[in-house]
Design an enzyme around this catalytic site. Structure first.
Site, PDB file in Angstrom:
ATOM      1  N   GLU A 108       0.847  -1.201   0.000  1.00  0.00           N
ATOM      2  CA  GLU A 108       0.000   0.000   0.000  1.00  0.00           C
ATOM      3  C   GLU A 108       0.877   1.243   0.000  1.00  0.00           C
ATOM      4  O   GLU A 108       2.025   1.210   0.450  1.00  0.00           O
ATOM      5  CB  GLU A 108      -0.846   0.025   1.282  1.00  0.00           C
ATOM      6  CG  GLU A 108      -2.293  -0.355   1.089  1.00  0.00           C
ATOM      7  CD  GLU A 108      -3.126   0.746   0.436  1.00  0.00           C
ATOM      8  OE1 GLU A 108      -2.580   1.598  -0.284  1.00  0.00           O
ATOM      9  OE2 GLU A 108      -4.344   0.739   0.652  1.00  0.00           O
ATOM     10  N   ASP A 109       0.309   2.330  -0.436  1.00  0.00           N
ATOM     11  CA  ASP A 109       1.015   3.605  -0.362  1.00  0.00           C
ATOM     12  C   ASP A 109       0.887   4.188   1.045  1.00  0.00           C
ATOM     13  O   ASP A 109       1.845   4.632   1.644  1.00  0.00           O
ATOM     14  CB  ASP A 109       0.454   4.596  -1.389  1.00  0.00           C
ATOM     15  CG  ASP A 109      -1.055   4.682  -1.299  1.00  0.00           C
ATOM     16  OD1 ASP A 109      -1.712   3.643  -1.479  1.00  0.00           O
ATOM     17  OD2 ASP A 109      -1.591   5.763  -1.005  1.00  0.00           O
ATOM     18  N   ASP A 112      -4.212   5.222   6.523  1.00  0.00           N
ATOM     19  CA  ASP A 112      -4.710   6.392   7.245  1.00  0.00           C
ATOM     20  C   ASP A 112      -5.566   5.873   8.400  1.00  0.00           C
ATOM     21  O   ASP A 112      -5.044   5.536   9.459  1.00  0.00           O
ATOM     22  CB  ASP A 112      -5.492   7.233   6.222  1.00  0.00           C
ATOM     23  CG  ASP A 112      -5.980   8.560   6.750  1.00  0.00           C
ATOM     24  OD1 ASP A 112      -6.769   8.552   7.699  1.00  0.00           O
ATOM     25  OD2 ASP A 112      -5.593   9.610   6.220  1.00  0.00           O
ATOM     26  N   PHE A 162      -1.711  15.662   5.368  1.00  0.00           N
ATOM     27  CA  PHE A 162      -2.094  15.169   4.056  1.00  0.00           C
ATOM     28  C   PHE A 162      -0.907  15.308   3.115  1.00  0.00           C
ATOM     29  O   PHE A 162      -0.418  16.416   2.879  1.00  0.00           O
ATOM     30  CB  PHE A 162      -3.316  15.920   3.494  1.00  0.00           C
ATOM     31  CG  PHE A 162      -3.887  15.223   2.295  1.00  0.00           C
ATOM     32  CD1 PHE A 162      -4.733  14.127   2.447  1.00  0.00           C
ATOM     33  CD2 PHE A 162      -3.540  15.621   1.013  1.00  0.00           C
ATOM     34  CE1 PHE A 162      -5.225  13.445   1.343  1.00  0.00           C
ATOM     35  CE2 PHE A 162      -4.035  14.947  -0.098  1.00  0.00           C
ATOM     36  CZ  PHE A 162      -4.882  13.857   0.069  1.00  0.00           C
ATOM     37  N   ARG A 175       0.729  13.585  -8.465  1.00  0.00           N
ATOM     38  CA  ARG A 175       1.272  12.224  -8.390  1.00  0.00           C
ATOM     39  C   ARG A 175       2.698  12.118  -8.895  1.00  0.00           C
ATOM     40  O   ARG A 175       3.468  11.269  -8.465  1.00  0.00           O
ATOM     41  CB  ARG A 175       0.448  11.283  -9.288  1.00  0.00           C
ATOM     42  CG  ARG A 175      -0.854  10.845  -8.727  1.00  0.00           C
ATOM     43  CD  ARG A 175      -1.412   9.727  -9.598  1.00  0.00           C
ATOM     44  NE  ARG A 175      -2.852   9.697  -9.530  1.00  0.00           N
ATOM     45  CZ  ARG A 175      -3.544   9.128  -8.544  1.00  0.00           C
ATOM     46  NH1 ARG A 175      -2.906   8.542  -7.555  1.00  0.00           N
ATOM     47  NH2 ARG A 175      -4.857   9.138  -8.557  1.00  0.00           N
TER      48      ARG A 175
HETATM   49  P1  IMP Z   1      -7.838   4.621   5.016  1.00  0.00           P
HETATM   50  O1  IMP Z   1      -8.865   3.656   4.528  1.00  0.00           O
HETATM   51  O2  IMP Z   1      -8.454   5.711   5.852  1.00  0.00           O
HETATM   52  O3  IMP Z   1      -6.681   3.965   5.704  1.00  0.00           O
HETATM   53  O4  IMP Z   1      -7.307   5.391   3.754  1.00  0.00           O
HETATM   54  C1  IMP Z   1      -6.423   4.826   2.937  1.00  0.00           C
HETATM   55  C2  IMP Z   1      -6.421   5.502   1.596  1.00  0.00           C
HETATM   56  O5  IMP Z   1      -6.730   6.898   1.681  1.00  0.00           O
HETATM   57  C3  IMP Z   1      -5.047   5.435   1.037  1.00  0.00           C
HETATM   58  O6  IMP Z   1      -4.803   4.237   0.359  1.00  0.00           O
HETATM   59  C4  IMP Z   1      -5.037   6.651   0.145  1.00  0.00           C
HETATM   60  O7  IMP Z   1      -5.622   6.312  -1.088  1.00  0.00           O
HETATM   61  C5  IMP Z   1      -5.902   7.670   0.842  1.00  0.00           C
HETATM   62  N1  IMP Z   1      -5.116   8.620   1.674  1.00  0.00           N
HETATM   63  C6  IMP Z   1      -5.066   8.668   3.021  1.00  0.00           C
HETATM   64  N2  IMP Z   1      -4.261   9.645   3.464  1.00  0.00           N
HETATM   65  C7  IMP Z   1      -3.745  10.226   2.350  1.00  0.00           C
HETATM   66  C8  IMP Z   1      -2.796  11.284   2.147  1.00  0.00           C
HETATM   67  O8  IMP Z   1      -2.224  11.893   3.087  1.00  0.00           O
HETATM   68  N3  IMP Z   1      -2.533  11.592   0.851  1.00  0.00           N
HETATM   69  C9  IMP Z   1      -3.109  10.959  -0.208  1.00  0.00           C
HETATM   70  N4  IMP Z   1      -3.982   9.957  -0.056  1.00  0.00           N
HETATM   71  C10 IMP Z   1      -4.310   9.587   1.206  1.00  0.00           C
HETATM   72 MG    MG Z   2      -3.774   3.299  -1.262  1.00  0.00          MG
END
Ligand code: IMP
Ligand code: MG
Length: 187
Positions: A108-109, A112, A162, A175
């Site tokens: 994963e990137d 959050d 963010f 990106r």
């Molecule tokens: P989660 O389900 O809340 O853990 O969110 C995960 C997804 O939200 C990641 O895979 C990203 O696609 C997006 N995301 C969360 N934080 C960021 C950020 O700081 N920058 C860009 N995308 C984010």
């Molecule tokens: Mg992601």
């Protein structure tokens, strides 16, 4: 300094803070790759499952530092609109390859709230891999309230900020930038 000036030219009015340079990222990925090479030395192959779209650059850099044979698959998941998680995860692309009985690394990137990761793990558990480990370039522990899963390989730990670039976007923008920045004053 040159980097900041270049970024300022590219970002125009958008306020930002430089968090990690391209060199910082490269060095960190080298260490992650060493850990993965050690842990999965015997994998034949190691199946890398990349989560699109944001992790595409990270995956490309990471796999080129791995020493075991790999197979690659991609999944799609989406839960975000602009900068907020909607809390509902759509698996937009499932799994085309069979991972039963295989060693798998989910890449994963960013994690959050952990909602996306939770949904992906639930989905993958049904496919019965022998070993499933998680690698994420970024994690935001302060936001992972009800997500207790260990992330096996973490690139960088972030506060509640963010970030964009190196594959990560804000409304599809930024990106392609090489240095990771925090976007400031977003609404
Ligand atoms: P989660 O389900 O809340 O853990 O969110 C995960 C997804 O939200 C990641 O895979 C990203 O696609 C997006 N995301 C969360 N934080 C960021 C950020 O700081 N920058 C860009 N995308 C984010
Ligand atoms: Mg992601």
């Amino acid at each position: 300094m040159k980097t900041e000036v270049e970024l300022a030219n590219r970002l125009g009015q958008q306020k930002f803070r430089l968090l990690y340079s391209d060199t910082d990222i490269e060095q960190r990925i080298e260490i992650l790759a060493q850990e993965i090479n050690r842990d999965f030395a015997k994998a034949e192959p190691l199946v890398i499952i990349g989560v699109l779209k944001q992790s595409f650059i990270f995956i490309a850099d990471l796999v080129r530092k791995l020493k075991m044979p790999i197979h690659i698959a991609f999944m799609g998941a989406s839960s975000y609109s602009k900068t907020q998680s909607t809390g509902i995860v759509n698996i937009t692309q499932g799994l085309a390859s069979d991972i039963a009985g295989k060693d798998v690394l989910l890449v994963e990137d960013i994690i959050d709230s952990g909602t996306t990761m939770k949904a992906l793990l639930k989905f993958l558990a049904d496919h019965k891999p022998t070993r499933l480990k998680i690698c994420s370039l970024f994690v935001k522990p302060s936001k992972m309230k009800d997500f207790a899963t260990t992330i096996d390989y973490v690139g960088f730990v972030l506060d509640d900020v963010f970030v964009v670039s190196y594959g990560l976007d804000y409304d599809q923008k930024f990106r392609e930038l090489a240095h990771v920045i925090e976007l400031l004053d977003l609404d």
